[in-house]
Write an enzyme that holds these catalytic residues in place. Structure first.
Site, PDB file in Angstrom:
ATOM      1  N   GLU A   1      12.028   3.573  28.418  1.00 29.70           N
ATOM      2  CA  GLU A   1      10.989   4.201  29.234  1.00 29.70           C
ATOM      3  C   GLU A   1      11.573   4.870  30.479  1.00 29.70           C
ATOM      4  O   GLU A   1      11.089   4.694  31.592  1.00 29.70           O
ATOM      5  CB  GLU A   1       9.915   3.177  29.622  1.00 29.70           C
ATOM      6  CG  GLU A   1       9.219   2.585  28.403  1.00 29.70           C
ATOM      7  CD  GLU A   1       8.057   1.664  28.739  1.00 29.70           C
ATOM      8  OE1 GLU A   1       8.096   1.021  29.799  1.00 29.70           O
ATOM      9  OE2 GLU A   1       7.122   1.598  27.929  1.00 29.70           O
TER      10      GLU A   1
ATOM     11  N   ASP B   1       4.251  -3.996  21.858  1.00 28.74           N
ATOM     12  CA  ASP B   1       4.135  -4.141  23.305  1.00 28.74           C
ATOM     13  C   ASP B   1       2.978  -5.031  23.749  1.00 28.74           C
ATOM     14  O   ASP B   1       1.937  -4.505  24.172  1.00 28.74           O
ATOM     15  CB  ASP B   1       3.979  -2.755  23.940  1.00 28.74           C
ATOM     16  CG  ASP B   1       4.372  -2.740  25.401  1.00 28.74           C
ATOM     17  OD1 ASP B   1       4.635  -3.819  25.934  1.00 28.74           O
ATOM     18  OD2 ASP B   1       4.420  -1.638  25.982  1.00 28.74           O
TER      19      ASP B   1
ATOM     20  N   GLU C   1      -2.344  -7.112  30.820  1.00 27.81           N
ATOM     21  CA  GLU C   1      -2.331  -5.647  30.787  1.00 27.81           C
ATOM     22  C   GLU C   1      -3.162  -5.102  29.632  1.00 27.81           C
ATOM     23  O   GLU C   1      -3.850  -4.100  29.781  1.00 27.81           O
ATOM     24  CB  GLU C   1      -0.873  -5.170  30.672  1.00 27.81           C
ATOM     25  CG  GLU C   1      -0.754  -3.670  30.501  1.00 27.81           C
ATOM     26  CD  GLU C   1       0.697  -3.203  30.357  1.00 27.81           C
ATOM     27  OE1 GLU C   1       1.624  -4.030  30.439  1.00 27.81           O
ATOM     28  OE2 GLU C   1       0.893  -1.982  30.155  1.00 27.81           O
TER      29      GLU C   1
HETATM   30  O1  GCW Z   1       3.833  -2.470  28.296  1.00 27.26           O
HETATM   31  C1  GCW Z   1       4.701  -1.729  29.092  1.00 27.26           C
HETATM   32  C2  GCW Z   1       4.067  -1.569  30.428  1.00 27.26           C
HETATM   33  C3  GCW Z   1       5.015  -1.083  31.489  1.00 27.26           C
HETATM   34  C4  GCW Z   1       6.227  -2.008  31.501  1.00 27.26           C
HETATM   35  C5  GCW Z   1       6.857  -2.013  30.124  1.00 27.26           C
HETATM   36  C6  GCW Z   1       8.039  -2.970  30.045  1.00 27.26           C
HETATM   37  C7  GCW Z   1       7.585  -2.665  33.348  1.00 27.26           C
HETATM   38  O2  GCW Z   1       2.971  -0.685  30.306  1.00 27.26           O
HETATM   39  O3  GCW Z   1       4.341  -1.091  32.715  1.00 27.26           O
HETATM   40  O4  GCW Z   1       7.141  -1.657  32.490  1.00 27.26           O
HETATM   41  O5  GCW Z   1       5.899  -2.458  29.189  1.00 27.26           O
HETATM   42  O6  GCW Z   1       7.846  -4.078  29.579  1.00 27.26           O
HETATM   43  O7  GCW Z   1       9.127  -2.596  30.419  1.00 27.26           O
END
Ligand code: GCW
Length: 753
Positions: free
Chosen positions: A342, A416, A444
């Site tokens: 990311e 995720d 989240e």
């Molecule tokens: O699910 C995603 C989140 C991000 C997060 C990423 C991760 C810290 O939306 O906010 O970043 O995972 O775990 O690296």
């Protein structure tokens, strides 16, 4: 569980039989501590007068360490086992253990035990290590095998008196034992004939704070960061100690203080001083600090032109950074790293592998005993393949290539932190590398702070999943506790849900997720239900009229969230960016795997992501028995059906209903469950203090509205593909699809920044 109850079958917080609102307990306790029982009658009268204002004290700040006064009869029974305390004060950890016992027992029993050097009364509690307590030393206890953090609690006779000993090899074990003892009292268990032996199954039990240095918490729904970096190191907020106590009560022994989307400034001398100050507060409670390390820090704060892990200047920079850290934080835990994921920098920027990146940091930390926790949450910039496959594809070839002080940190599922995912195929697939679990405690993808979703069942489901890596019984729990492949470096991480809100977690019930994480980190085999019961007893009361219904409500709450958000294996249909609310229509934008349509693949022909051998073949990443089960549309657990298969709308599900009807039915079931939670909670008003009652009731109303929104928006959207009528009894969506698509929440909390 043996529960002590008063003659009415209750053991809720009450004092001396006063008729009062239960919410009075905490404020009253604070007011009454210095007084003795002989003036209890007078205090009852005062308490009655104070009832109204006392209820306001129940803001959840005390968490599960809410040592409310037990009913009189019950307190008397316990006092027989807590008449006298013999505990050392030679080290800060011993001081903490002693203080916890005095504080907890004072609260629960109305008065502290007397403090003594020798056992002179029946009901003494003797606390200590062999090294620190001559009394413990002469008991000849078998402490071998407990390890540094283990403890035993045993009933025995000392100098002719009935006593309980809380003993350990190290001070921290004594502190953990003290919390265990208090938990027994708090949850109404018998103190007769105790014979407890406990050691943690995992070595590193850490919280990952996604806290930025500016106080914003990524995916945080409980206010700002609890770390006040600006005032550190000079001002130590009392919350830091409270935080340490709460974690120690669960056995959590590490905290990564800053976001994995890291800022190199946290490694500058000024910030290291701040971290050192926190480390000093946490040390007596057995908590070591870790930092997320930004891979490009040598460039950003070190003045180098590269962060190539094979470059000698870069390697030197990290070595001297590690030396600098350990000079001021001798027990520093190590680094957590999110690399090449990311947009974060990493070794691949220089054509190097994850192992080469991790090993460079591991070499810098090794002389000091530090650990690298290297995340496997990676997916490529080029999106060449099913995102669910990418971590496995990148990491399995690296098995055996990591230094011995590296743990690879793997999210529970391959995509995720979704409401439900199959376990990550990496578990069991890297036998030469210790893998640590990463769970998300903050919700989240599960309704933020306002939805009541108890995550114990999610954690349990993952930990008990069988990887079949070494045949049947090769559970994920055995992978991470090291027993499957013989690793001694083991760990687990939970992305914290802690913030500056008075109640720490943004809602009262979200405290249960912190609690459940901590308890399972200590023992991954603990059942989610038993943990929920413990938590309810400690956090609310032991009144059986409350405990049973609340535990039931919690236990079904995660399945309900799955049902009203992403039933039958659907996933990642939340709004883009902030992830608040439904948006199965999201498409376009920078990458396909950041859209909803990528994951659900709905069309006129059906719905679901084909990960079978006919599709992306992600199933092949699992060991054959699992791959066969997941890969076969007739054998896959129905809860994962659309995760692994693309099926037609009229596909016959196990209920006999066509898929479209089953989907609609599950959405409805999820919403109905929230309604059931509301009725349950309504009925509990007499047994909960007014303040917490009202907040939970209000949040359940939000949850009800949002569950309905999820259901309605999803049904309206998917119906454009299924082109089928809703089954009998399922009401149409309240609004048009366009209405749901038009909703916009630019300031939804917790978004990454
Ligand atoms: O699910 C995603 C989140 C991000 C997060 C990423 C991760 C810290 O939306 O906010 O970043 O995972 O775990 O690296």
């Amino acid at each position: 569980m043996v529960t002590l109850t008063d003659r009415h079958g209750e053991n809720r917080d009450r004092s001396g039989g006063c008729a009062e609102h239960p919410g009075a307990a905490v404020r009253r306790r604070a007011l009454f501590l210095p007084f003795r029982s002989r003036i209890a009658a007078f205090l009852c009268a005062v308490a009655t007068v104070l009832c109204a204002s006392a209820a306001q004290a129940e803001d959840g700040h005390e968490l599960w360490l809410r040592h409310g006064r037990l009913a009189a009869g019950q307190a008397d029974a316990y006092r027989e086992h807590a008449s006298q305390l013999i505990a050392g004060q030679g080290t800060p950890t011993q001081v903490a253990a002693r203080a916890e016992l005095l504080r907890g027992l004072s609260g629960l029993l109305g008065a502290p035990p007397s403090v003594s050097q020798t056992v002179t009364l029946d009901g003494a509690i003797v606390v200590g290590t062999v090294a620190s307590s001559p009394l413990v030393a002469r008991l000849g206890l078998d402490l071998a095998g407990l390890g540094g953090e283990g403890y035993l609690i045993r009933t025995l006779a000392i100098d002719g008196h009935a006593a309980t000993v809380i003993a350990a090899q190290e001070d921290i074990g004594v502190l953990y034992g003290a919390f265990h003892f208090l938990r027994l009292v708090q949850t109404g268990q018998s103190l007769e004939r105790l014979d407890v032996r406990e050691s943690p199954r995992l070595k590193l039990r850490v919280l990952n704070h996604w806290d930025n240095l500016d106080g914003h918490v990524e995916r945080g729904y409980a206010g700002a960061s609890i770390w006040d970096w600006h005032k550190l190191p000079d001002y130590l907020d009392p919350r830091y100690t409270e935080y340490a106590r709460a974690n120690a009560s669960l056995g959590i022994n590490g905290a990564v203080l800053n976001n994995v989307n890291a800022d190199a400034h946290s490694l500058t001398p000024a910030y290291l001083d701040k971290t050192a100050a926190l480390a000093r507060v946490f040390r007596p409670y057995g908590i070591r600090v870790f930092l997320s390390a930004r891979f490009s820090a040598p460039i950003e704060i070190g003045g180098l032109t590269t962060a190539d892990p094979l470059d000698s200047a870069v390697r030197r920079w990290w070595r001297s950074k590690a030396d600098e850290i350990y000079r001021i934080i001798p027990d520093f835990g190590g680094f957590l790293v999110k690399a090449n994921s990311e947009g974060q920098p990493g070794p691949q920027d220089y054509g190097r592998s994850h192992a080469e990146g991790a090993n460079m940091l591991a070499d810098a930390l090794a002389p000091h005993g530090g650990t690298v926790m290297w995340r496997a949450f990676v997916y490529s910039h080029e999106e060449p393949d099913d995102r669910a496959k990418q971590a496995y594809t990148e990491f399995v070839p690296l098995d055996g290539k990591f230094r011995s002080n590296v743990l690879v940190q793997v999210k529970n599922g391959a995509v995720d932190f979704q409401p439900r995912e199959p376990f990550h195929p990496l578990f069991g697939a890297m036998p030469k590398t210790p893998l640590m679990m990463e769970f998300q405690i903050t919700k989240e993808y599960l309704g933020f702070a306002t939805h009541l979703v108890y995550l114990g069942p999610l954690y349990e489901e993952t930990l008990r999943s069988d990887t079949y890596a070494r045949g049947k019984g090769s559970t994920v729990a055995k992978v991470i506790d090291g027993s499957l492949d013989g690793h001694t470096l083991t760990g687990i991480a939970g992305v914290a849900n802690i913030g500056a809100d008075r109640n720490w977690s943004g809602s009262h019930f979200d405290q249960a997720n912190w609690y459940a994480y901590g308890r399972m980190a200590w023992n991954p085999d603990l059942p989610a239900r038993a943990i929920a019961e413990e938590w309810v007893r400690m956090t609310f009361s032991n009144d059986r009229r409350l405990v049973g219904p609340v535990v039931e409500m919690m236990m079904g709450s995660r399945q309900a969230a799955v049902d009203y958000m992403t039933p039958l294996g659907l996933h990642h249909l939340m709004a883009r960016g902030h992830h608040y609310g439904p948006a199965p229509w999201v498409e376009g934008g920078p990458r396909a795997d950041w859209t909803s349509v990528y994951y659900h693949r709905a069309g006129k022909d059906g719905i679901g992501f084909d990960r079978s051998a006919h599709g992306s073949n992600a199933v092949a990443q699992y060991f054959p028995p699992v791959a066969r089960e997941f890969g076969d549309v007739h054998r896959v657990p129905e809860d994962l059906l659309l995760w692994f298969h693309h099926v037609p709308w009229d596909y016959k599900t196990r209920s006999g209903r066509p898929l479209w009807d089953e989907l609609a039915y599950r959405y409805e079931r999820g919403v109905d469950y929230v309604g059931t939670m509301q009725s349950t909670w309504d009925g509990l008003e007499p047994y909960v203090d007014a303040e917490r009652y009202a907040q939970v009731a209000a949040f359940l109303r939000i949850q009800e509205r949002e569950a309905q929104w999820w259901r309605d928006a999803s049904i309206a959207y998917f119906q454009t593909f299924s082109e089928r009528p809703l089954p009998p009894g399922i009401a149409p969506s309240a609004h048009s699809l366009d209405y749901y698509k038009s909703l916009d929440f630019p300031y939804a909390p917790g978004d990454g920044r």
